[in-house]
Enzyme design. Structure first.
Site, short mmCIF file in Angstrom:
data_model
loop_
_atom_site.label_atom_id
_atom_site.label_comp_id
_atom_site.label_asym_id
_atom_site.label_seq_id
_atom_site.Cartn_x
_atom_site.Cartn_y
_atom_site.Cartn_z
N ARG A 24 0.88 -1.18 0.00
CA ARG A 24 0.00 0.00 0.00
C ARG A 24 0.91 1.22 0.00
O ARG A 24 1.70 1.42 0.92
CB ARG A 24 -0.91 0.01 1.23
CG ARG A 24 -1.66 1.33 1.39
CD ARG A 24 -2.74 1.29 2.42
NE ARG A 24 -3.90 0.54 1.97
CZ ARG A 24 -5.12 0.61 2.52
NH1 ARG A 24 -5.32 1.41 3.57
NH2 ARG A 24 -6.12 -0.09 2.05
N HIS A 80 -7.61 0.78 -6.20
CA HIS A 80 -7.80 -0.05 -5.00
C HIS A 80 -8.49 -1.36 -5.45
O HIS A 80 -9.65 -1.62 -5.11
CB HIS A 80 -8.64 0.70 -3.97
CG HIS A 80 -8.58 0.13 -2.59
ND1 HIS A 80 -7.80 -0.97 -2.27
CD2 HIS A 80 -9.20 0.49 -1.43
CE1 HIS A 80 -7.96 -1.25 -0.98
NE2 HIS A 80 -8.79 -0.37 -0.45
N GLN A 98 -10.17 -3.93 -2.93
CA GLN A 98 -11.46 -3.47 -2.42
C GLN A 98 -12.57 -3.82 -3.41
O GLN A 98 -13.62 -4.35 -3.03
CB GLN A 98 -11.41 -1.94 -2.21
CG GLN A 98 -12.73 -1.35 -1.76
CD GLN A 98 -13.13 -1.83 -0.37
OE1 GLN A 98 -12.32 -1.79 0.55
NE2 GLN A 98 -14.36 -2.30 -0.21
N ASP A 111 -17.48 7.09 -1.25
CA ASP A 111 -16.20 6.98 -0.54
C ASP A 111 -15.82 8.39 -0.09
O ASP A 111 -16.44 9.38 -0.50
CB ASP A 111 -15.13 6.38 -1.48
CG ASP A 111 -13.79 6.14 -0.78
OD1 ASP A 111 -13.77 6.06 0.48
OD2 ASP A 111 -12.76 6.03 -1.48
N CYS A 125 -16.48 1.73 1.12
CA CYS A 125 -15.33 0.83 1.38
C CYS A 125 -14.84 0.95 2.82
O CYS A 125 -14.14 0.07 3.30
CB CYS A 125 -14.21 1.14 0.41
SG CYS A 125 -13.62 2.83 0.50
N ARG A 173 -13.70 -8.63 2.30
CA ARG A 173 -12.28 -8.36 1.99
C ARG A 173 -11.47 -9.62 2.27
O ARG A 173 -10.59 -9.99 1.50
CB ARG A 173 -11.75 -7.20 2.85
CG ARG A 173 -12.32 -5.83 2.55
CD ARG A 173 -12.00 -5.37 1.15
NE ARG A 173 -10.58 -5.36 0.86
CZ ARG A 173 -9.72 -4.38 1.16
NH1 ARG A 173 -10.18 -3.28 1.71
NH2 ARG A 173 -8.43 -4.46 0.88
N1 CP Z 1 -11.28 -0.23 2.75
C1 CP Z 1 -9.99 -0.30 3.12
O1 CP Z 1 -9.07 -0.52 2.32
O2 CP Z 1 -9.80 -0.12 4.45
P1 CP Z 1 -8.41 0.09 5.17
O3 CP Z 1 -7.87 1.42 4.73
O4 CP Z 1 -8.74 0.05 6.63
O5 CP Z 1 -7.48 -1.01 4.76
N1 NVA Z 2 -10.17 6.51 -1.20
C1 NVA Z 2 -9.73 6.13 0.12
C2 NVA Z 2 -9.92 4.67 0.33
C3 NVA Z 2 -9.52 4.16 1.67
C4 NVA Z 2 -9.72 2.70 1.83
C5 NVA Z 2 -8.28 6.50 0.33
O1 NVA Z 2 -7.47 6.30 -0.59
O2 NVA Z 2 -7.95 7.02 1.38
#
Ligand code: CP
Ligand code: NVA
Length: 308
Positions: free
Chosen positions: A101, A128, A131, A221, A260, A288
């Site tokens: 990530r 993502h 997700q 989101d 999400c 997930r």
């Molecule tokens: N939805 C998601 O990716 O959550 P986290 O940021 O907690 O991993």
């Molecule tokens: N769009 C959000 C998703 C988090 C799971 C971010 O990137 O912060």
């Protein structure tokens, strides 16, 4: 063979369907898959915060018999400036795969290019995909992954929206993106969807009341993704895109609400709707784990043929 998962673009519609079915099968028969990752050490290398992605991968890898090693990028030599090129080469000497990530999609591509192990995208600024794999699994379980369903994403055209567009267009399902013009999806994402040539459409609309009319699913989101500064003008422009009970009046009565998570209740969605009876956000979070296990089993057992 090394198989990465950097974006849903990397996988065909058949592969996605296969992973979804595999995820459902693993969800039902957990014990049958408990040795698929036996002897495998898989790193989870994160440069941004995470609860669901981190935990579901850690638990998923353990449930599949592997060893998960959770790493904070800042505490590695990466945090002192060592390159991702060298890090990828060194990881490949000890580790069997990595979930990353980070901010830039290019970082992931560099890791995948210079390392010899599978790289899975655990979220970047651009995509993502894990997700969205869980989201489409959730819709499939509910019998709602089909052309008849009106699916509307409202808000910022961010990493989640990009992956939703790619996932839906791959599967030949229409998606409506409702956002202020300034926050529309990038041309590149829309062109990719268009290139699928399977009859599915991505509708970009600006009026939320029109967008949610007769919607079966409404997804939203956060307006400020990780790494983005709060910005008052963006906040003001997105205000009318909040998912609230007034907006829902135009949608179908049984409309499903997706997010999400983490959410910012009071911003992109009200608490009433987020925690209301139509919300399926916890189903998404639960899936997930199952979607990720499906992906891991696909990469390590189906593609790499790991002998248990
Ligand atoms: N939805 C998601 O990716 O959550 P986290 O940021 O907690 O991993
Ligand atoms: N769009 C959000 C998703 C988090 C799971 C971010 O990137 O912060």
């Amino acid at each position: 063979m090394k198989k990465d998962f950097l974006t849903l673009k990397d996988y065909s519609a058949d592969e996605i369907e296969y992973i979804l079915n595999l995820s459902l099968e693993i969800k039902k028969n957990k014990d049958k898959y408990c040795n698929v990752l036996k002897g495998k050490n898989i790193a989870i290398l994160f440069d941004k915060h995470s609860t669901r992605t981190r935990l579901s991968f850690e638990v998923g890898i353990n449930q599949l018999g592997g060893n998960a090693i959770v790493l904070d990028a800042k505490s590695l030599q990466l945090g002192r400036g060592e390159s991702y090129v060298d890090t990828a080469k060194v990881f490949s000497l000890y580790i069997d795969g990595v979930i990353i990530r980070t901010f830039s999609q290019e970082t992931l591509e560099i890791f995948a290019k210079y390392g010899s192990i599978p790289v899975i995208n655990g979220l970047t600024d651009k995509y993502h995909p894990c997700q969205v794999l869980a989201d489409i699994l959730t819709l499939k379980e509910l019998g709602m992954l089909n052309k008849k369903v009106k699916f509307v994403y409202i808000g910022d055209s961010n990493n989640v929206a990009n992956s939703l567009i790619i996932g839906f267009s791959k599967l030949g399902i229409d998606i409506t993106i409702c956002c202020p013009e300034k926050y529309s999806p990038a041309k590149e994402i829309l062109e990719y969807a268009e290139s699928q040539k399977n009859g599915s459409r991505v509708y970009i609309v600006n009026n939320p009341v029109d967008a949610v009319k007769d919607a079966d699913v409404i997804y939203t989101d956060v307006w400020f993704s990780m790494g983005q500064e709060m910005d008052d003008s963006k906040l003001a422009e997105l205000k009318k895109y909040q998912v609230n009970s007034e907006l829902l009046k135009g949608a179908k009565k049984e409309v499903k609400i997706m997010h999400c998570l983490p959410a910012h209740p009071g911003q992109e969605i009200t608490s009433e709707v987020l925690y209301g009876k139509n919300s399926i956000v916890l189903k998404q979070a639960e899936n997930r784990l199952h979607a990720q296990k499906g992906l891991l089993v696909y990469i390590w057992k189906v593609i790499q043929g790991n002998k248990e």
